[in-house]
Design an enzyme around this catalytic site. Structure first.
Site, PDB file in Angstrom:
ATOM      1  N   LYS A 249      15.694  -3.825  -0.726  1.00 25.08           N
ATOM      2  CA  LYS A 249      15.264  -4.388  -2.004  1.00 25.08           C
ATOM      3  C   LYS A 249      15.460  -3.306  -3.054  1.00 25.08           C
ATOM      4  O   LYS A 249      14.681  -2.354  -3.142  1.00 25.08           O
ATOM      5  CB  LYS A 249      13.805  -4.835  -1.949  1.00 25.08           C
ATOM      6  CG  LYS A 249      13.371  -5.542  -3.222  1.00 25.08           C
ATOM      7  CD  LYS A 249      11.991  -6.128  -3.093  1.00 25.08           C
ATOM      8  CE  LYS A 249      11.654  -7.025  -4.271  1.00 25.08           C
ATOM      9  NZ  LYS A 249      11.839  -6.427  -5.582  1.00 25.08           N
ATOM     10  N   ARG A 254      18.100  -7.355 -12.018  1.00 24.59           N
ATOM     11  CA  ARG A 254      18.973  -8.388 -11.488  1.00 24.59           C
ATOM     12  C   ARG A 254      19.961  -8.830 -12.546  1.00 24.59           C
ATOM     13  O   ARG A 254      19.617  -9.014 -13.708  1.00 24.59           O
ATOM     14  CB  ARG A 254      18.094  -9.582 -11.095  1.00 24.59           C
ATOM     15  CG  ARG A 254      18.846 -10.760 -10.540  1.00 24.59           C
ATOM     16  CD  ARG A 254      18.203 -11.143  -9.257  1.00 24.59           C
ATOM     17  NE  ARG A 254      18.592 -12.424  -8.763  1.00 24.59           N
ATOM     18  CZ  ARG A 254      17.730 -13.262  -8.202  1.00 24.59           C
ATOM     19  NH1 ARG A 254      16.448 -12.965  -8.170  1.00 24.59           N
ATOM     20  NH2 ARG A 254      18.157 -14.387  -7.675  1.00 24.59           N
ATOM     21  N   GLU A 301      21.928  -6.581  -7.960  1.00 26.02           N
ATOM     22  CA  GLU A 301      20.932  -5.753  -8.631  1.00 26.02           C
ATOM     23  C   GLU A 301      21.647  -4.502  -9.152  1.00 26.02           C
ATOM     24  O   GLU A 301      22.330  -3.816  -8.378  1.00 26.02           O
ATOM     25  CB  GLU A 301      19.843  -5.385  -7.606  1.00 26.02           C
ATOM     26  CG  GLU A 301      18.638  -4.712  -8.184  1.00 26.02           C
ATOM     27  CD  GLU A 301      17.528  -5.682  -8.622  1.00 26.02           C
ATOM     28  OE1 GLU A 301      17.746  -6.914  -8.633  1.00 26.02           O
ATOM     29  OE2 GLU A 301      16.461  -5.188  -8.972  1.00 26.02           O
ATOM     30  N   PHE A 341      24.669  -9.285  -3.921  1.00 27.68           N
ATOM     31  CA  PHE A 341      24.158  -9.960  -2.723  1.00 27.68           C
ATOM     32  C   PHE A 341      24.378 -11.462  -2.726  1.00 27.68           C
ATOM     33  O   PHE A 341      24.013 -12.140  -1.790  1.00 27.68           O
ATOM     34  CB  PHE A 341      22.687  -9.618  -2.481  1.00 27.68           C
ATOM     35  CG  PHE A 341      21.800  -9.752  -3.701  1.00 27.68           C
ATOM     36  CD1 PHE A 341      21.437 -10.984  -4.195  1.00 27.68           C
ATOM     37  CD2 PHE A 341      21.336  -8.604  -4.337  1.00 27.68           C
ATOM     38  CE1 PHE A 341      20.608 -11.092  -5.296  1.00 27.68           C
ATOM     39  CE2 PHE A 341      20.513  -8.701  -5.457  1.00 27.68           C
ATOM     40  CZ  PHE A 341      20.156  -9.956  -5.935  1.00 27.68           C
ATOM     41  N   ARG A 421      11.105 -20.284  -5.959  1.00 25.87           N
ATOM     42  CA  ARG A 421      10.675 -19.216  -5.077  1.00 25.87           C
ATOM     43  C   ARG A 421      10.642 -19.840  -3.692  1.00 25.87           C
ATOM     44  O   ARG A 421       9.893 -20.766  -3.446  1.00 25.87           O
ATOM     45  CB  ARG A 421       9.279 -18.735  -5.485  1.00 25.87           C
ATOM     46  CG  ARG A 421       8.842 -17.488  -4.762  1.00 25.87           C
ATOM     47  CD  ARG A 421       7.442 -17.079  -5.193  1.00 25.87           C
ATOM     48  NE  ARG A 421       7.359 -16.603  -6.566  1.00 25.87           N
ATOM     49  CZ  ARG A 421       7.851 -15.445  -6.999  1.00 25.87           C
ATOM     50  NH1 ARG A 421       8.489 -14.644  -6.177  1.00 25.87           N
ATOM     51  NH2 ARG A 421       7.724 -15.082  -8.254  1.00 25.87           N
TER      52      ARG A 421
HETATM   53  P1  AMP Z   1      11.231 -11.783  -7.062  1.00 27.18           P
HETATM   54  O1  AMP Z   1      12.301 -12.070  -8.065  1.00 27.18           O
HETATM   55  O2  AMP Z   1       9.959 -11.284  -7.673  1.00 27.18           O
HETATM   56  O3  AMP Z   1      11.018 -12.864  -6.080  1.00 27.18           O
HETATM   57  O4  AMP Z   1      11.706 -10.515  -6.181  1.00 27.18           O
HETATM   58  C1  AMP Z   1      12.955 -10.435  -5.729  1.00 27.18           C
HETATM   59  C2  AMP Z   1      13.745  -9.551  -6.667  1.00 27.18           C
HETATM   60  O5  AMP Z   1      14.216  -8.455  -5.954  1.00 27.18           O
HETATM   61  C3  AMP Z   1      14.987 -10.226  -7.174  1.00 27.18           C
HETATM   62  O6  AMP Z   1      14.715 -10.912  -8.380  1.00 27.18           O
HETATM   63  C4  AMP Z   1      15.953  -9.080  -7.393  1.00 27.18           C
HETATM   64  O7  AMP Z   1      15.880  -8.634  -8.729  1.00 27.18           O
HETATM   65  C5  AMP Z   1      15.424  -7.968  -6.518  1.00 27.18           C
HETATM   66  N1  AMP Z   1      16.304  -7.592  -5.405  1.00 27.18           N
HETATM   67  C6  AMP Z   1      16.583  -6.333  -5.053  1.00 27.18           C
HETATM   68  N2  AMP Z   1      17.371  -6.296  -3.983  1.00 27.18           N
HETATM   69  C7  AMP Z   1      17.636  -7.577  -3.638  1.00 27.18           C
HETATM   70  C8  AMP Z   1      18.377  -8.186  -2.593  1.00 27.18           C
HETATM   71  N3  AMP Z   1      19.032  -7.466  -1.699  1.00 27.18           N
HETATM   72  N4  AMP Z   1      18.419  -9.547  -2.539  1.00 27.18           N
HETATM   73  C9  AMP Z   1      17.736 -10.268  -3.447  1.00 27.18           C
HETATM   74  N5  AMP Z   1      17.011  -9.754  -4.440  1.00 27.18           N
HETATM   75  C10 AMP Z   1      16.945  -8.422  -4.542  1.00 27.18           C
END
Ligand code: AMP
Length: 597
Positions: A249, A254, A301, A341, A421
């Site tokens: 992560k 993003r 990202e 990704f 989500r």
């Molecule tokens: P959320 O958006 O709060 O659900 O958290 C996931 C966030 O992690 C995404 O919006 C991306 O910005 C970030 N992210 C970082 N690495 C990755 C990855 N390998 N795959 C998907 N999201 C990632």
């Protein structure tokens, strides 16, 4: 339809805070519009002339708008100002003057004519454009009736906030067809892929919902980004989705990249669908060189990365790249890589509903990379496929040791859940071992004037809330008065200046005890860290009321959720008010606390 008729609908909408009644008014309006009018009308209802992700600015400050009004009405500007000071609302001031100045010949313009003029205002540029903008607006003010003028001027002024979200518009489209909200899920799914309300509204009006399933991604219309669910351990992740692909992560920001070879153009969109292409000329260049496709939509990202040491930069350094000025210089100081990704679309084929494995495989095929991290601008997010809890935990520790946030586990046959989500992605972050598992993204709803030292900043404490999706309302969880650096107080004050609003916005549900000296429009998002989620009768998140015995008032039946020791982590300019933590998530975090203690 005439713009004056539209103004009457807007007035009805403005006068109610009931979401259901707003939905009904919108549905009636949509029913009565011509098919060719619904698109522009949905934009105008949002105070815009294009979808939200297109940054069209009217380029008219309040002073210029006043000048246009006075020119249109042949009024002395001083006279106008005196009245404006008394009324405090520019729209209503114009309306009053219009009522008095009857001699002018009003032409009752159509919505289309008003839209065209506003479009000319927004697109006028270069020498003489200021005068052109003023003349267009003056012409509209001259021709429209008083009520129509009230709303007209609010559009370029940027204050046409009618207290409903895109979701209410989608409900209204369902209501237009079925007289209820039953079609919302299918309309919303299409909207997630093409979040252009005007486009969706016109399609539904023209063809009903039958063709919505065929709505495909299209280059240069950003797709609403998928988000991840969360779990506190490797064991629970494997139990939930079995064998999965584990990626790091990355703690950067993003980006969704759109590319068309024919147009020789790249556009980059942030999480909140803002076009941020101009900020990252290095990434634009890299995408043009490294993509093997005529048209593509990919996601990744962006993060500062040193290929020599294989070290990632901390978020505080990466974030310096988000800026409007000094871009070239900062690009040299903080070079970025895009860790890709996702592949969502390529050369006429949508990959949104393809399984993860297929998307990733095709993503790799779509890029021509040297494999040398020093040379490539785009790098592919490395994955490990596993169903072993222990290995997953090791990957997690490894990610942390590289300075990353944790891992994201992806379900092998999971589709890309645009705008949702979903359990197809599960994040596992370090903070989960703490009592409450994650930070909370909150909206700043208002503030109180400060006392003592903070009086100097003009803010003493600010009220923050989360989003209650079932009510379409922002509900409160904390008032925060400590823990900010002097600089953060100053930033907060500056950001708040243009968001001040004289009345508590309709979408805010606030207990009297939490009233604020100053209310702010829903825009500033902050990430808040707290020790614990507790319950409190003065916060409205999840609070339930019941009528008192006398039946004349309400009393607290179940207290709301509140944050204990809340402190600001950072401003989240990349998130929209709609993206903040939801009540459902806070409820889940609240329950999870008991599992861990
Ligand atoms: P959320 O958006 O709060 O659900 O958290 C996931 C966030 O992690 C995404 O919006 C991306 O910005 C970030 N992210 C970082 N690495 C990755 C990855 N390998 N795959 C998907 N999201 C990632």
């Amino acid at each position: 339809m005439k713009f004056s008729q539209l103004a009457q609908y807007i007035q009805k909408i403005e006068e109610t805070s009931s979401r259901l009644i707003i939905t009904e008014h919108l549905a009636t309006l949509f029913k009565n519009l011509e098919t060719t009018e619904i698109k522009i009308t949905t934009y105008l209802l949002q105070g815009r002339i294009a979808p939200l992700y297109e940054a069209v600015e009217f380029g008219m400050a309040e002073k210029m708008i006043k000048k246009a009004v006075c020119r249109g009405l042949n009024l002395d500007c001083k006279l106008f100002d005196t009245r404006y000071k008394k009324i405090g609302d520019l729209g209503k001031t114009v309306e009053e003057f219009k009522k008095e100045i009857k001699s002018l010949d009003e032409k009752d313009l159509s919505i289309y004519e008003v839209f065209e003029s506003l479009y000319s205002v927004a697109t006028a540029s270069g020498a003489g454009s200021q005068d052109l903008k003023i003349n267009h607006l003056a012409h509209l003010v001259r021709n429209l009736d008083p009520l129509a003028c009230r709303y007209l001027v609010r559009i370029p002024l940027g204050v046409m906030r009618l207290g409903f979200s895109d979701m209410t518009v989608l409900d209204a489209l369902s209501w237009m067809i079925n007289g209820n909200k039953s079609l919302r899920p299918i309309i919303e799914k299409a909207y997630h892929v093409r979040p252009d309300l005007g486009f969706i509204a016109e399609l539904v009006k023209r063809q009903g919902v039958t063709n919505l399933k065929k709505v495909l991604p299209t280059v240069f219309t950003p797709i609403l980004m998928m988000r991840a669910e969360r779990l506190p351990s490797g064991k629970e992740i494997i139990e939930k989705i079995g064998k999965c692909a584990v990626e790091s992560k990355y703690d950067g920001f993003r980006l969704q990249a759109h590319y068309s070879r024919k147009k020789q153009e790249v556009r980059l969109y942030s999480r909140n669908l803002e076009n941020v292409t101009f900020m990252y000329p290095d990434l634009v260049d890299g995408i043009q060189k490294e993509v093997k496709a005529n048209e593509i939509i990919i996601e990744g990202e962006a993060i500062g990365f040193d290929p020599d040491t294989a070290n990632f930069l901390p978020f505080q350094e990466t974030v310096q790249r988000k800026r409007k000025y000094g871009i070239e210089k900062m690009a040299k100081e903080v070079p970025l890589k895009l860790f890709c990704f996702e592949l969502l679309y390529k050369d006429g084929k949508s990959f949104i509903n393809s399984p993860y494995i297929e998307r990733k495989k095709n993503l790799e095929k779509s890029l021509k990379l040297t494999g040398d991290a020093a040379k490539d601008m785009i790098l592919i997010a490395e994955e490990t496929i596993t169903d072993d809890t222990k290995q997953l935990e090791i990957l997690f520790e490894d990610a942390l040791s590289k300075g990353l946030e944790g891992i994201i586990a992806k379900k092998l046959d999971g589709i890309y859940q645009a705008g949702a989500r979903g359990w197809n992605w599960i994040k596992f972050k370090r903070s989960y071992s703490a009592k409450i598992e994650d930070t909370i993204d909150c909206l700043i709803m208002g503030y109180d004037f400060g006392k003592g030292k903070r009086a100097g900043f003009g803010i003493g404490a600010f009220l923050v809330g989360i989003f209650d999706e079932s009510k379409d309302k922002f509900v409160t969880v904390a008032k925060i008065g400590t823990g900010l650096s002097d600089n953060e107080w100053r930033t907060l004050k500056t950001q708040s200046i243009k968001l001040k609003t004289p009345k508590k916005p309709n979408q805010y549900e606030v207990d009297k005890a939490m009233d604020c000296d100053v209310w702010l429009l829903p825009q500033t998002v902050v990430e808040i860290k707290a020790d614990e989620i507790t319950r409190s009768p003065v916060h409205t998140a999840g609070r339930k009321l019941k009528p008192t015995k006398s039946g004349n008032a309400f009393e607290v039946d179940e207290p709301g959720f509140a944050l204990r020791f809340p402190r600001l982590q950072r401003f989240r300019d990349d998130k929209r008010a709609e993206d903040i933590t939801s009540l459902k998530e806070v409820e889940k975090m609240f329950k999870a606390q008991f599992k861990h203690s």
